[in-house]
Motif scaffolding. Structure first.
Motif: not given
Length: 450
Positions: A103-126
């Motif tokens: 079963p999905l954890s609310y906090d874990k889902v949001i944390l994973a999404i934010n981390n993935a979006l942050r990494l994607c943004r950094l890769e794009e900026e690079n």
């Protein structure tokens, strides 16, 4: 607002995740199976995908593989109620960013999404920064160049639209890149479109995108330049070469910031800052009926003029130094121009501006075996033109180059001679050598030819 696509066959999980994502400020989209999710990705811009593994029909692993073929940079987080280490490893190898068990954890889902979006943004900026690092800066300390830099520094941080004007080869595209680098949208890519290189029958598809099956050859849906530039900058190069029919359509889009894809019925709203460039006198084009006055006034919010090289001759020695460093890194050797040779370069009118100077420096380095280039050689090459030496004599010089540089030099010399045979007529040259006119125009731009 970031758009998150949830692909899961369980309606309860889709509804629950959609509610959580909306509460966190995301825009949720949902699909009940893999095929529906892939179809939605062809028509919608999505920033991240939450993908269930066990679904009827195409399972999550199959959908992940197909999704990565379509959009390799799109972050995907896998979710499963029957997860194993082997499954997680396989998903990671296929390109998944993370793996979350039900079963999905609310906090874990949001944390994973934010981390993935942050990494994607950094890769794009690079990627953007790496691309910008390859470009020349605006070289020059002359009064016209100082004035140009002041204009750029004032307009870049704003949202104002800019019309960049100047002769062929002055560096209008470089000015646009500099404005982008100093703008609030510097973290997003600048989408470019050469209006002269796109056939009229395809320019609508290029600008607005198209739906699958909307015309012959449209095997898949495709996003257009306006869609890709949403939230960033769109650079319309050679805007003066756009047909009147297309001008009318693009004017409406520029005013309303909304459009429909070719063959589609859904209205797409965007927020795009436009930079345009032209080497033509648009006021004269308006008088001759070749350019719409209302489009001109819409684009010409802040006019920026790029001076020709003959009006800033004192910058030539600085430009030569930049080009020597650039070509030295490409393996053409550490050479220098004598003061007398630089003086000869400064006396020349350079009708092709900075682009012509750059091409001349590259040709001179290849043609000269000497480490110090003197004035007599420069005079001879300038007087004789690009074909100063017969090709067989130069073949030995090609061995000092990489295959890529040698091929580039050959292509440029070949096209120059063909264009010369046809008095510079691009259409006739394209027909003679068996290329489409638009392809020849693109090739000339790539090779930095007039």
């Amino acid at each position: 607002m970031k758009r998150i696509l949830v692909i899961d066959d369980e309606a309860g999980i889709r509804e629950s995740l959609a509610g959580i994502l909306a509460d966190e400020g995301f825009a949720p989209l949902t699909a009940a199976n893999g095929e529906a999710g892939l179809a939605l990705l062809e028509t919608e811009q999505v920033d991240l995908v939450l993908l269930d593994i066990w679904m009827p029909g195409a399972d999550g692993m199959e959908v992940l593989a197909r999704l990565k073929e379509l959009q390799p940079r799109l972050p995907v987080i896998m979710i499963s109620g029957h997860g194993t280490i082997e499954t997680a490893v396989q998903a990671t190898r296929l390109g998944a960013y993370d793996f979350i068990e039900k079963p999905l954890s609310y906090d874990k889902v949001i944390l994973a999404i934010n981390n993935a979006l942050r990494l994607c943004r950094l890769e794009e900026e690079n990627r953007i920064l790496r691309g910008q690092a390859k470009q020349h800066s605006l070289t020059g300390e002359s009064a016209p160049m100082r004035h140009l830099r002041r204009q750029i520094e004032r307009v870049a941080p704003t949202d104002a639209w800019v019309l960049i004007r100047g002769e062929h080869g002055t560096g209008k595209e470089l000015v646009a890149q500099t404005i982008h680098r100093l703008s609030p949208a510097a973290h997003r890519p600048m989408v470019e479109l050469n209006c002269a290189a796109i056939p009229e029958e395809l320019i609508e598809s290029e600008l607005f995108g198209h739906e699958k099956g909307s015309f012959t050859g449209a095997a898949t849906s495709r996003r257009g330049k306006f869609d890709l530039a949403d939230g960033g900058l769109l650079f319309l190069d050679e805007i003066g070469d756009m047909s009147l029919k297309t001008q009318a359509k693009i004017l409406r889009i520029l005013q309303e910031q909304r459009f429909e894809r070719v063959g589609g019925g859904r209205t797409i709203k965007v927020n795009v800052r436009v930079l345009a460039a032209t080497n033509k006198n648009l006021e004269e084009e308006i008088e001759q009926g070749n350019f719409r006055a209302d489009l001109f006034y819409r684009l010409n919010v802040v006019p920026v003029f790029v001076p020709p090289l003959r009006e800033r001759r004192e910058d030539i020695s600085l430009l030569v130094a930049d080009f020597l460093q650039e070509f030295g890194r490409k393996g053409l050797g550490a050479k220098e121009f004598s003061p007398a040779a630089l003086a000869v370069l400064e006396e020349y009118s350079w009708p092709g501006n900075v682009r012509e100077l750059r091409n001349f420096i590259e040709r001179t380095l290849i043609m000269s075996p000497e480490e110090r280039i003197e004035a007599d050689l420069v005079r001879n090459l300038l007087a004789a033109g690009p074909a100063a030496e017969p090709v067989p004599t130069r073949l030995g010089e090609f061995r000092r180059l990489s295959y890529k540089d040698a091929k580039r030099l050959f292509e440029r010399e070949y096209l120059r001679m063909c264009l010369e045979d046809n008095s510079g007529n691009i259409s006739q040259t394209a027909e003679q050598i068996g290329l489409e006119r638009s392809h020849l125009h693109k090739k000339m731009k790539t090779l930095e030819m007039e």
